[in-house]
Structure formats: C-alpha cells, structure tokens
Write a protein that holds these residues in place. Sequence first.
Motif, PDB file in Angstrom:
ATOM      1  N   LEU A 108      40.151  49.128  53.213  1.00 35.40           N
ATOM      2  CA  LEU A 108      40.669  48.604  51.954  1.00 35.40           C
ATOM      3  C   LEU A 108      41.970  49.269  51.523  1.00 35.40           C
ATOM      4  O   LEU A 108      42.114  50.481  51.617  1.00 35.40           O
ATOM      5  CB  LEU A 108      39.623  48.795  50.845  1.00 35.40           C
ATOM      6  N   GLN A 109      42.883  48.448  51.034  1.00 28.34           N
ATOM      7  CA  GLN A 109      44.096  48.973  50.425  1.00 28.34           C
ATOM      8  C   GLN A 109      43.802  49.343  48.976  1.00 28.34           C
ATOM      9  O   GLN A 109      42.857  48.854  48.368  1.00 28.34           O
ATOM     10  CB  GLN A 109      45.192  47.916  50.445  1.00 28.34           C
ATOM     11  N   GLU A 110      44.677  50.157  48.427  1.00 27.65           N
ATOM     12  CA  GLU A 110      44.555  50.517  47.019  1.00 27.65           C
ATOM     13  C   GLU A 110      44.612  49.254  46.149  1.00 27.65           C
ATOM     14  O   GLU A 110      43.846  49.110  45.193  1.00 27.65           O
ATOM     15  CB  GLU A 110      45.676  51.476  46.627  1.00 27.65           C
ATOM     16  N   ALA A 111      45.486  48.312  46.512  1.00 29.85           N
ATOM     17  CA  ALA A 111      45.595  47.067  45.746  1.00 29.85           C
ATOM     18  C   ALA A 111      44.301  46.262  45.810  1.00 29.85           C
ATOM     19  O   ALA A 111      43.911  45.621  44.832  1.00 29.85           O
ATOM     20  CB  ALA A 111      46.761  46.230  46.269  1.00 29.85           C
ATOM     21  N   ASP A 112      43.626  46.288  46.985  1.00 27.29           N
ATOM     22  CA  ASP A 112      42.350  45.584  47.119  1.00 27.29           C
ATOM     23  C   ASP A 112      41.345  46.098  46.095  1.00 27.29           C
ATOM     24  O   ASP A 112      40.669  45.321  45.419  1.00 27.29           O
ATOM     25  CB  ASP A 112      41.752  45.794  48.517  1.00 27.29           C
ATOM     26  N   VAL A 113      41.241  47.413  46.011  1.00 25.58           N
ATOM     27  CA  VAL A 113      40.231  48.013  45.145  1.00 25.58           C
ATOM     28  C   VAL A 113      40.550  47.747  43.676  1.00 25.58           C
ATOM     29  O   VAL A 113      39.652  47.498  42.870  1.00 25.58           O
ATOM     30  CB  VAL A 113      40.096  49.519  45.424  1.00 25.58           C
ATOM     31  N   LYS A 114      41.831  47.771  43.322  1.00 26.50           N
ATOM     32  CA  LYS A 114      42.195  47.469  41.940  1.00 26.50           C
ATOM     33  C   LYS A 114      41.781  46.047  41.573  1.00 26.50           C
ATOM     34  O   LYS A 114      41.272  45.790  40.478  1.00 26.50           O
ATOM     35  CB  LYS A 114      43.701  47.667  41.739  1.00 26.50           C
ATOM     36  N   ASP A 115      41.995  45.113  42.502  1.00 25.65           N
ATOM     37  CA  ASP A 115      41.569  43.734  42.268  1.00 25.65           C
ATOM     38  C   ASP A 115      40.044  43.645  42.168  1.00 25.65           C
ATOM     39  O   ASP A 115      39.502  42.883  41.359  1.00 25.65           O
ATOM     40  CB  ASP A 115      42.050  42.828  43.404  1.00 25.65           C
ATOM     41  N   MET A 116      39.341  44.428  43.008  1.00 24.72           N
ATOM     42  CA  MET A 116      37.882  44.417  42.980  1.00 24.72           C
ATOM     43  C   MET A 116      37.351  44.951  41.652  1.00 24.72           C
ATOM     44  O   MET A 116      36.353  44.446  41.128  1.00 24.72           O
ATOM     45  CB  MET A 116      37.339  45.258  44.151  1.00 24.72           C
ATOM     46  N   ILE A 117      38.031  45.950  41.109  1.00 22.97           N
ATOM     47  CA  ILE A 117      37.610  46.512  39.825  1.00 22.97           C
ATOM     48  C   ILE A 117      37.757  45.468  38.724  1.00 22.97           C
ATOM     49  O   ILE A 117      36.861  45.285  37.891  1.00 22.97           O
ATOM     50  CB  ILE A 117      38.419  47.782  39.488  1.00 22.97           C
ATOM     51  N   VAL A 118      38.903  44.767  38.727  1.00 22.38           N
ATOM     52  CA  VAL A 118      39.119  43.709  37.731  1.00 22.38           C
ATOM     53  C   VAL A 118      38.049  42.635  37.868  1.00 22.38           C
ATOM     54  O   VAL A 118      37.481  42.165  36.877  1.00 22.38           O
ATOM     55  CB  VAL A 118      40.531  43.094  37.892  1.00 22.38           C
ATOM     56  N   MET A 119      37.767  42.233  39.115  1.00 21.03           N
ATOM     57  CA  MET A 119      36.739  41.221  39.357  1.00 21.03           C
ATOM     58  C   MET A 119      35.374  41.705  38.886  1.00 21.03           C
ATOM     59  O   MET A 119      34.627  40.971  38.226  1.00 21.03           O
ATOM     60  CB  MET A 119      36.686  40.894  40.856  1.00 21.03           C
ATOM     61  N   ALA A 120      35.027  42.942  39.218  1.00 18.84           N
ATOM     62  CA  ALA A 120      33.715  43.479  38.846  1.00 18.84           C
ATOM     63  C   ALA A 120      33.536  43.555  37.338  1.00 18.84           C
ATOM     64  O   ALA A 120      32.418  43.413  36.831  1.00 18.84           O
ATOM     65  CB  ALA A 120      33.522  44.864  39.466  1.00 18.84           C
ATOM     66  N   GLN A 121      34.613  43.786  36.628  1.00 19.89           N
ATOM     67  CA  GLN A 121      34.534  43.915  35.173  1.00 19.89           C
ATOM     68  C   GLN A 121      34.562  42.575  34.454  1.00 19.89           C
ATOM     69  O   GLN A 121      34.268  42.502  33.265  1.00 19.89           O
ATOM     70  CB  GLN A 121      35.676  44.798  34.671  1.00 19.89           C
ATOM     71  N   SER A 122      34.916  41.501  35.158  1.00 13.93           N
ATOM     72  CA  SER A 122      34.990  40.180  34.541  1.00 13.93           C
ATOM     73  C   SER A 122      33.590  39.614  34.325  1.00 13.93           C
ATOM     74  O   SER A 122      32.625  40.041  34.967  1.00 13.93           O
ATOM     75  CB  SER A 122      35.791  39.229  35.427  1.00 13.93           C
ATOM     76  N   PRO A 123      33.448  38.627  33.422  1.00  9.82           N
ATOM     77  CA  PRO A 123      32.134  37.996  33.225  1.00  9.82           C
ATOM     78  C   PRO A 123      31.565  37.420  34.521  1.00  9.82           C
ATOM     79  O   PRO A 123      30.372  37.586  34.815  1.00  9.82           O
ATOM     80  CB  PRO A 123      32.431  36.890  32.200  1.00  9.82           C
ATOM     81  N   PHE A 124      32.427  36.747  35.307  1.00 11.71           N
ATOM     82  CA  PHE A 124      31.940  36.221  36.581  1.00 11.71           C
ATOM     83  C   PHE A 124      31.525  37.359  37.509  1.00 11.71           C
ATOM     84  O   PHE A 124      30.495  37.280  38.175  1.00 11.71           O
ATOM     85  CB  PHE A 124      33.006  35.377  37.279  1.00 11.71           C
ATOM     86  N   GLY A 125      32.335  38.412  37.560  1.00  6.38           N
ATOM     87  CA  GLY A 125      32.020  39.531  38.441  1.00  6.38           C
ATOM     88  C   GLY A 125      30.688  40.166  38.125  1.00  6.38           C
ATOM     89  O   GLY A 125      29.900  40.477  39.026  1.00  6.38           O
ATOM     90  N   GLN A 126      30.401  40.352  36.848  1.00  2.00           N
ATOM     91  CA  GLN A 126      29.122  40.936  36.458  1.00  2.00           C
ATOM     92  C   GLN A 126      27.966  40.017  36.854  1.00  2.00           C
ATOM     93  O   GLN A 126      26.946  40.475  37.374  1.00  2.00           O
ATOM     94  CB  GLN A 126      29.100  41.187  34.951  1.00  2.00           C
ATOM     95  N   ASN A 127      28.138  38.718  36.615  1.00  2.00           N
ATOM     96  CA  ASN A 127      27.095  37.761  36.987  1.00  2.00           C
ATOM     97  C   ASN A 127      26.929  37.710  38.499  1.00  2.00           C
ATOM     98  O   ASN A 127      25.811  37.635  39.021  1.00  2.00           O
ATOM     99  CB  ASN A 127      27.449  36.369  36.453  1.00  2.00           C
ATOM    100  N   PHE A 128      28.059  37.777  39.200  1.00  2.00           N
ATOM    101  CA  PHE A 128      28.016  37.744  40.668  1.00  2.00           C
ATOM    102  C   PHE A 128      27.249  38.951  41.218  1.00  2.00           C
ATOM    103  O   PHE A 128      26.385  38.810  42.076  1.00  2.00           O
ATOM    104  CB  PHE A 128      29.445  37.726  41.217  1.00  2.00           C
TER     105      PHE A 128
END
Length: 319
Positions: A108-128
């Motif tokens: 993983l790149q640093e940019a990948d993980v930053k995007d993953m954090i944003v996704m995980a914190q989103s309503p969809f990410g939490q539901n996912f």
Amino acid sequence: MQPTFTKVARSLAQAFIVTLALSQAAHAAPATRESLQRYFDAAKSERIADTAAKAMLRNEGGALQAENDPKAKAKLATRYERLYGIVRKHVVSTVFGPKAIADYQQYLQEADVKDMIVMAQSPFGQNFLDKINPVLQMQPAVVDGYVSKRIQEMKARTDDSVPPPVALPKPAAGSKEALALAMMLEWPGAREQFTKGMAQVAEKSLEQAASFESQGNTDLAKRVRRFATAVRTEFRFEEVAAVQARMIAEEMNEADIATLTAENKNPARFAQRHNIEQIEAELMGRAGASLKSEEMRKLLAGEQAAAKPAKAGKATSKQ
C-alpha cells in the motif's frame, strides 16, 4: 493417479475464488506505520480480535450461559473473562503488531491508506465494514464447496461426451437474489479473472497430460486432457455468480445490495474499498493462524493448569 487430480483440483478451486490481488507494483511512498495504525483505529479493526476470541471460546461461553448456580456462574464468568483476555491479547499482538504492519507496507502507498481512512470513516464505509464485508468474506468457502462438487463430476467422467450446460435457476424478477445476481455478473474484474484462471488450469493440465504421455501412460494422459477440456469449455462464470448471489441474498438486505452495486460502478471508490476488503481478509487470516499457533496452545495450557485446584501438601514434619 489420485494425487495428480487432487493437485489439479486444488489449483482449480483456488482459481475460482473470485478476488483480486493487492497491487504489488513498486511504490515511491509506501504507507507509514502511523497511517496504517490510524486506519486500524478508524476501521475498528480490533473487532476481529473480539470475534476470534469469542469464536474460540464459544464452548466456555455456552457453559456460562447454561449454569444456574450463582456461585458457579460467577466462577465461570471470571474464568471466561480471563481466557477471553488471553486470547484477545494474543490475537492483537500477532495480527496488529509490527510484523503485520510491515507486511502491509509492501502493498500500500501512503495515498492508498489515506483514502482507506476516509472510506472507513464514511457512512458507507462503516456499514461496509460492519455488515457487508463479513458477507463477502464468506464467498470463497461457499464457492469452493460448489467447485469441489463440479470437480468430482468431471473426474467421474469416463468418455468424451459433453453433458448439457448446468441449468441455472432464474431468480424472480426484482427479488433480492436477482439483484445480487446482477451485481455479481458485473463485479469489476471478476469475469476476466475467472476466464484467466480457467485458462491457466487448463494449460497446466495439458502440460501434465503431455508428461504422462511421454512416460507411456496414455490412459491417464487422456483423462487429464479430458479434464482440461471440461475446465476450459464447460465451466461458466455464470455458475459461480449464481452461487455467490444465492448466499448474498440470504445474508444481505436489499438496500445494502443496491448500495454495493452502485459503489462497484465507481472505479475509484471500488479501488479504495477493494483495499479495505483485502486488508480485512488478511487480518482474519492472521487471526485464525494465531489461534492455532504453538504459542497460543502454551498460553491456554498454562491457564488450564493454573485453574486446577492445588492439592493439599502432605505434612513432612514429625511431632
């Protein structure tokens, strides 16, 4: 003869598990330990440790629920909590420790993980993470069971006749299964990977057939060639999609299926979410391995020994 078909069958089963590998391209800016730890926190990934500990101690938990005597129940509760703490701590240290993070850094790149954090914190990410991904992670086992059945059918064939295509039940229009099937048939990259996997298995089988033929074992060579032909021409991606759709329809609600279908149509969002899927799958695999480790066995053996009542020592002094 049996080991050969077993080896080919194993390769086939692995090829059928429709997942995409993490990108292994060289990255100029690999993910840092700090960002990965932030992702684990945002995604509440340690819940995997909770799940693993409770699964391993389910018998202990059952005994606790079944006990009616207050004193015995309190004693069992104390023991359960102690065991739960041991198992969970071991999983956390092995699954989320430095070695695990170092392994993820190579993918993983640093940019990948930053995007993953944003996704995980989103309503969809939490539901996912809470509801959808656990269902998706059950797919490989479900698909593998179906593949094993189809393999047995191919192995049992004794002539070159071609059976009719497998009849796939058509789900009712508008049903959850129909929605799930449409989603799986259009899952990004799945059909291409399926086709590639089948071609690789067929190619390997033909190489083995040629080897058997050169050794004079023409009967076995013919059987393996027949198997290769069946793999290449008879197995259909639609079969696997149908199996997955039935499982998803049983485990996932209609709203989540619709949301996931929409997410799949956004390439950038799919790529972000796919990284999360792979990390979650890796964490679950590590958790399972840690529970089977020699270290875990020793920890539980030590707890078992400590739980046994001490025997009264014999008096050694004489009056």
